[in-house]
Design a protein around this motif. Sequence first.
Motif, short mmCIF file in Angstrom:
data_model
loop_
_atom_site.label_atom_id
_atom_site.label_comp_id
_atom_site.label_asym_id
_atom_site.label_seq_id
_atom_site.Cartn_x
_atom_site.Cartn_y
_atom_site.Cartn_z
N ALA A 45 -5.99 54.61 59.35
CA ALA A 45 -4.67 55.10 58.96
C ALA A 45 -4.73 56.56 58.53
O ALA A 45 -3.75 57.28 58.63
N HIS A 54 -7.39 58.91 59.45
CA HIS A 54 -8.01 59.86 60.37
C HIS A 54 -7.36 59.95 61.73
O HIS A 54 -7.54 60.91 62.45
N ARG A 55 -6.60 58.92 62.12
CA ARG A 55 -5.77 58.97 63.33
C ARG A 55 -6.52 59.50 64.55
O ARG A 55 -6.00 60.29 65.31
N LEU A 56 -7.79 59.11 64.68
CA LEU A 56 -8.54 59.61 65.83
C LEU A 56 -8.23 58.79 67.08
O LEU A 56 -8.69 59.12 68.16
N GLY A 57 -7.47 57.71 66.93
CA GLY A 57 -7.07 56.91 68.07
C GLY A 57 -8.21 56.15 68.71
O GLY A 57 -8.16 55.82 69.88
N ILE A 58 -9.28 55.87 67.93
CA ILE A 58 -10.41 55.17 68.54
C ILE A 58 -10.57 53.78 67.96
O ILE A 58 -11.51 53.09 68.24
N TYR A 68 -1.94 55.41 53.39
CA TYR A 68 -2.05 56.85 53.62
C TYR A 68 -0.76 57.46 54.13
O TYR A 68 -0.37 58.52 53.74
N GLY A 69 -0.06 56.75 55.03
CA GLY A 69 1.05 57.39 55.71
C GLY A 69 2.35 57.40 54.94
O GLY A 69 3.33 57.93 55.41
N MET A 109 -0.03 56.53 66.51
CA MET A 109 -0.13 57.79 67.28
C MET A 109 -1.47 58.45 66.97
O MET A 109 -1.87 58.54 65.81
N SER A 110 -2.13 58.89 67.98
CA SER A 110 -3.46 59.46 67.74
C SER A 110 -3.38 60.97 67.64
O SER A 110 -2.34 61.59 67.89
N LEU A 111 -4.49 61.53 67.28
CA LEU A 111 -4.60 62.97 67.08
C LEU A 111 -4.17 63.74 68.34
O LEU A 111 -3.43 64.72 68.26
N GLU A 166 -0.52 63.91 68.68
CA GLU A 166 0.03 64.85 67.70
C GLU A 166 -0.12 66.29 68.19
O GLU A 166 0.76 67.12 67.99
N ALA A 198 -3.66 69.45 63.14
CA ALA A 198 -3.22 68.06 63.10
C ALA A 198 -4.13 67.22 62.21
O ALA A 198 -3.67 66.41 61.41
N ARG A 242 -0.11 62.85 57.91
CA ARG A 242 1.07 62.29 58.57
C ARG A 242 1.73 61.31 57.62
O ARG A 242 1.10 60.38 57.13
#
Lengths: 894, 152
Positions: free
Chosen positions: A694, A696-700, A753-754, B1-3, B6, B28, B33
């Motif tokens: 939530a 780091h949002r690295l999408g992995i 976090y968001g 949504m990923s980095l 963004e 980003a 966020r």
Amino acid sequence: MEKSIFKYILRYSARQQINLTILAAISFPFVYAFYELPKLIINKAIQVNPEDFPRPFELFGIDFGALGVPEVGQLPWLFSLCALFLVLVLINQGFKYVINVYKGLTGERMLRRLRYDLYGRVLRFPKSTFRNMSQGEIIPMITAEVEPLGGFIGDAYSQPSFQGGQLLVILGFLFAQDWRMATAAVALYPLQLYIIPKLQKRVNLLGKERVRLVRQLSDRIGETVNGVEDIHVHDTSRRERAEFARRLGTIFTVRYKIYRQKFVIKFINNFIQQLGPFFFYSIGGYLAIKGQLEVGTLVAAITAHKDLAAPWKELLNYYQQQADARIKYEVVVSQFEPVGLLDAEMQEQEPETDVALVGDAALVNVKLYDDQETAVVDGANLKFSLAERIALVGPPGSGREDLAMLLARLVTPSAGSITVGGADLAKAPEAIIGRRMSYVGAGGFVFAATVGDNLYYGLRHKQLRANIDEAAAQEHDAATSEARAAGNSVDDMRAEWTDYAGAGTDGPDALAIRALDVLDMVELTSDVYQFGLRGSIDPKSEPQIAQAVLRARMRLRERLDADETAGHLVERFDRALYNANATVGENLVFGNPVGDAFNMDRLGENAYVLEILEKAGLTEKALQTGHQIAATMVELFADLPPDHEFFQQFSFISSEDLPVYQAILGRVGKDHLDQLKPDERARIISLTFLLIPARHRLGIMTEEFQGQILEARKMFAENMPENLRGAIEFYESENYIAASNLQDNILFGKVSYGEAEAASRVGQLLSDVIAETDLRETVVRVGLNFHVGIGGTRLTPAQRQKLILARSLIKRPDLMIVADGLSSVDPATLARIVERVVEEFRGRSLVWLVQLAELAARFDRVVVMRSGKIVKSGTFEELNGSGDGLANLIEDKA
Amino acid sequence: MSLNEEVELLRNVPLFANLEPSKLKLLAFTSERLTFRKDQDLCTEGDMGDAAFIIIEGECDVLISTAGGAMTSVAKAKKHDFVGEIAILCDVPRTATVRALRDVTVLRISKELFFRLVREFPEMAVQIMRELAARVERTNSQLARALGRASN
């Protein structure tokens, strides 16, 4: 204190010294016999005509034949004597052992006493001493410098009597054999006795110098530590290094000189020692050749000289040691006798009853001179009732701080007298000054203990009763006889010291409630509440608190569930769900680590974690994820300067480690992860465990991966090997987590976090829930266990000052003096605190040095000082109305 | 949504259109966020500001208080808009309240990070000047229209 170490030793250990001397004396006959026996073995058992045997056994003039012992042959004669020899060896070594142990005991006991006495003196030093004497000087004196004295004290009287006695015994033995040879053996002793002390004196002076220099050196190190900020600010490290090098150089020179002189002494000593044999061989040899001396006699003389060498050497050593010890003692003790040392009686006297100070306080013609002989208080006269609250005002330099310190007896007046409630301050014991009065000043100190310990510090004057814990009390009692023998305090530190009655309460619970009142008074409650939220308790010893916390957890859950907008704020721990606001590692372990078995920052190095990953088929995925994180970090942070704050705030990888990962990534592409070395694998996997999806949002973090982690979580808990059980406290909504703090226990989840303003909204929710469940008081009480760090560094300056004020308030003094100890508290808060404290002191006396005229309005009386004199005194209205108003009296318009 | 998404989004914000992708990625990653729920305020008029916001999703009302104390909507902020930058640029209190009209997702850029970007990328500074000038122009014409209406 005794001026000479020998007097000190005799005064406190005369009995031990006598015992040691007697022991030494008893041992002498055995020593004599030990020297006599070899001769007997040769003369009476070996070099005797075998035909003389059997004959009656006799030894040291005792005829055993006459006592009815049958005659024996040559071999029994020999073996009996040899057996006796062995017995004597045992006896002599036994004596040595007993004497040495007893010496050690005596020395250590005396060292303990000496240190205790010195420390006791530090407690009685007048305040002015600390202006000329620094910590850096006092500490080594009590610790390192007196240490060798312990060793010497055991030897002080016994060594000369023991070694001297032995010398005399051997000498006696020699004289008994042949008086001429004996005389020859000691002929050169007078020469040594004359020369050695002369040389030794120079070494002693150097030794004194060395002690002084090392003390200054430690002082200098202390200064560096305290002034390190300014050294950085002004770039003076080079100069400091030069200064230090110069001091080391001086010490080196002195030490080197000592070495040279010491070995010169040794050289001369050994030379004179060897002159003996030289004379024996040359003169004796000449006489023998001329036939005027028998060869046997000459050999005997040489042997005798050798036998004498050992005790003689010990005696000379002793002489050097005692010279050294004498100087050390004198140097140290002279430092601990400053002018104005408080009388021991005044500190140790315990009043029969604790009487309140009532009536008036009066200062009569009080004068105080500073170091330059300037009168800072110059004939102050003041009388006030001990039910009056006084604002003391005056311009800087008017002597108001000095007057406050005089009133608190932190300094004693140069002339004049001060009486408080009939007690003359000059003669009042600290039991009155420190219990019925209090003082808050700029020098207030916060000790390295908990907030509570600091708050109750002023209530702990004496041990009130024995420890309730019987085992601990017995343990203490066992140690008291030794403490008493060394003249030390026999009070039990761990027993009850807190004077509940002194705070107007009847026990720990009532005192805690009073503590909350006092914290409110100085506006420290919300700070302590925050400490409490971050504090932890032991649910075993305080189950009722744990229960209350669990109730609060339930209540918070209801609140979060009921309110749609609040629902997103906290993501709760749920065994069946992946927590996107926690790290991957926390999701796997799903509990708090206890002890060092699991380090959450380096989970990739943990064998059991790796085993579980393997079992769950996750190793490959963890490596890929870690590799991807490393690649992203290198991409984002590679061209930032290494000291950039982003590293600390955002990066998974510290700036020092970044090149390591760069190298790994350069060598091993994401398709060849099998080429990673074991330690690299551990590093990469550890990165994966630090990921918080939530945040780091690295999408992995795919849903599939999350599901796999949940599987692994289950395996992790179920397959825990025996030796790791208990190393993790698993999250269970019904269980209190002992390894976690109160706040996390109530939250039982992660703040999202968001969500905008999540932290402050959760804080508000927590505070509501804590109020609803009546936990606030408990949290504050837990906050009292917060450790403030060395010198209170974990508190802000304002918190420290408030705590110091609270410490004085809680002991309910009859007279409290507040001088400049609240400089870091903001003016608005200060005004509120003054108002509350003035109210609290209704019927008691308060003297407060206020800086602002409007604050003075709250007091019964205002006293104005100027140039060391009290120039005006009256109510605020009286003084404010006349002429320029009070503000002008405070400022220096003269 | 990923980095990466963004970053794509930031590229569509005029202010950041000219930045290198790697800088956008850092921007980003280091910004937060956040989701504001309906009626929650991104910032409040009069407060000291410590951050600016880029709207990723949703719509906000920009409100200022009038002499009578009532709040008047002066503009709407929507996806790709950059709001709250005046307070951090000039160290003045927030000049308006920004309120979420429905659930709004934003990237929150701290003052410190923002200045770092402006210093390092002058083209961003120019872009900000343009934006501000355009706003002044818009406000002037609104004022003129309002005055015209009042005199009628």
